[in-house]
Design a protein around this motif. Structure first.
Motif, PDB file in Angstrom:
ATOM      1  N   TYR A 101      33.846  35.448 129.700  1.00  0.00           N
ATOM      2  CA  TYR A 101      33.104  36.047 130.415  1.00  0.00           C
ATOM      3  C   TYR A 101      31.687  36.430 130.021  1.00  0.00           C
ATOM      4  O   TYR A 101      30.593  36.024 130.556  1.00  0.00           O
ATOM      5  CB  TYR A 101      33.281  37.424 131.234  1.00  0.00           C
ATOM      6  N   CYS A 107      24.840  37.711 136.551  1.00  0.00           N
ATOM      7  CA  CYS A 107      25.544  37.460 137.579  1.00  0.00           C
ATOM      8  C   CYS A 107      26.892  36.203 137.363  1.00  0.00           C
ATOM      9  O   CYS A 107      27.780  36.588 137.787  1.00  0.00           O
ATOM     10  CB  CYS A 107      24.705  36.715 138.673  1.00  0.00           C
ATOM     11  N   VAL A 166      29.418  38.500 135.385  1.00  0.00           N
ATOM     12  CA  VAL A 166      30.038  39.720 136.291  1.00  0.00           C
ATOM     13  C   VAL A 166      31.256  38.877 137.138  1.00  0.00           C
ATOM     14  O   VAL A 166      32.251  39.353 137.234  1.00  0.00           O
ATOM     15  CB  VAL A 166      29.036  40.370 137.200  1.00  0.00           C
ATOM     16  N   LEU A 167      30.505  37.839 137.542  1.00  0.00           N
ATOM     17  CA  LEU A 167      31.665  36.781 138.428  1.00  0.00           C
ATOM     18  C   LEU A 167      32.843  36.378 137.327  1.00  0.00           C
ATOM     19  O   LEU A 167      33.942  36.258 137.804  1.00  0.00           O
ATOM     20  CB  LEU A 167      30.883  35.689 139.018  1.00  0.00           C
ATOM     21  N   TYR A 170      33.878  37.882 134.900  1.00  0.00           N
ATOM     22  CA  TYR A 170      34.713  38.842 134.439  1.00  0.00           C
ATOM     23  C   TYR A 170      35.804  39.291 135.340  1.00  0.00           C
ATOM     24  O   TYR A 170      36.816  39.432 135.297  1.00  0.00           O
ATOM     25  CB  TYR A 170      33.733  40.198 134.113  1.00  0.00           C
ATOM     26  N   TYR A 171      35.142  39.433 136.870  1.00  0.00           N
ATOM     27  CA  TYR A 171      36.138  39.501 138.097  1.00  0.00           C
ATOM     28  C   TYR A 171      37.020  38.322 138.382  1.00  0.00           C
ATOM     29  O   TYR A 171      37.832  38.662 139.123  1.00  0.00           O
ATOM     30  CB  TYR A 171      35.247  40.160 139.045  1.00  0.00           C
ATOM     31  N   ILE A 172      36.532  37.275 138.402  1.00  0.00           N
ATOM     32  CA  ILE A 172      37.384  35.958 138.601  1.00  0.00           C
ATOM     33  C   ILE A 172      37.780  35.000 137.498  1.00  0.00           C
ATOM     34  O   ILE A 172      36.969  34.154 137.387  1.00  0.00           O
ATOM     35  CB  ILE A 172      36.585  35.193 139.737  1.00  0.00           C
ATOM     36  N   PRO A 173      38.318  35.436 136.649  1.00  0.00           N
ATOM     37  CA  PRO A 173      38.815  34.740 135.339  1.00  0.00           C
ATOM     38  C   PRO A 173      39.429  33.651 135.580  1.00  0.00           C
ATOM     39  O   PRO A 173      40.251  33.366 136.611  1.00  0.00           O
ATOM     40  CB  PRO A 173      39.574  35.697 134.519  1.00  0.00           C
TER      41      PRO A 173
END
Length: 94
Positions: free
Chosen positions: A39, A83, A86-87, A89-92
């Motif tokens: 990420y 952005c 963050v994306l 990190y949450y959508i690996p």
């Protein structure tokens, strides 16, 4: 030949930096992911690539609201890098 007061459409090739960023972004992200968390690598990758896109496009489309030309690409890089991180990190993907 257009008459006066009629704007011609600009060519879509004006946005060639976006095409280059889309093609160079993923390989650069994969290369950076070897040495840091994925990420974080994605955020650094997107920020770096879009900084250069901003620098190139600022010559043709100057920023509004009195924003200096050197500051706009930096703000673009920070926003897109954050952005992207963050994306990622949450959508690996890995």
């Amino acid at each position: 030949m257009p008459s006066e007061g009629v704007k011609q459409k600009s060519s879509w090739w004006v946005f060639w930096p976006v095409l280059v960023a889309g093609l160079l972004g993923p390989p650069l992200g994969n290369l950076l992911a070897r040495s840091m968390p994925a990420y974080w690598a994605e955020g650094v990758d997107q920020g770096t690539v879009w900084f250069f896109v901003g620098v190139i496009l600022m010559r043709r489309y100057p920023p509004r609201f009195g924003l200096p030309r050197w500051l706009a690409p930096i703000l673009i890089a920070i926003a897109v890098g954050f952005c992207g991180a963050v994306l990622a990190y949450y959508i690996p993907l890995k």
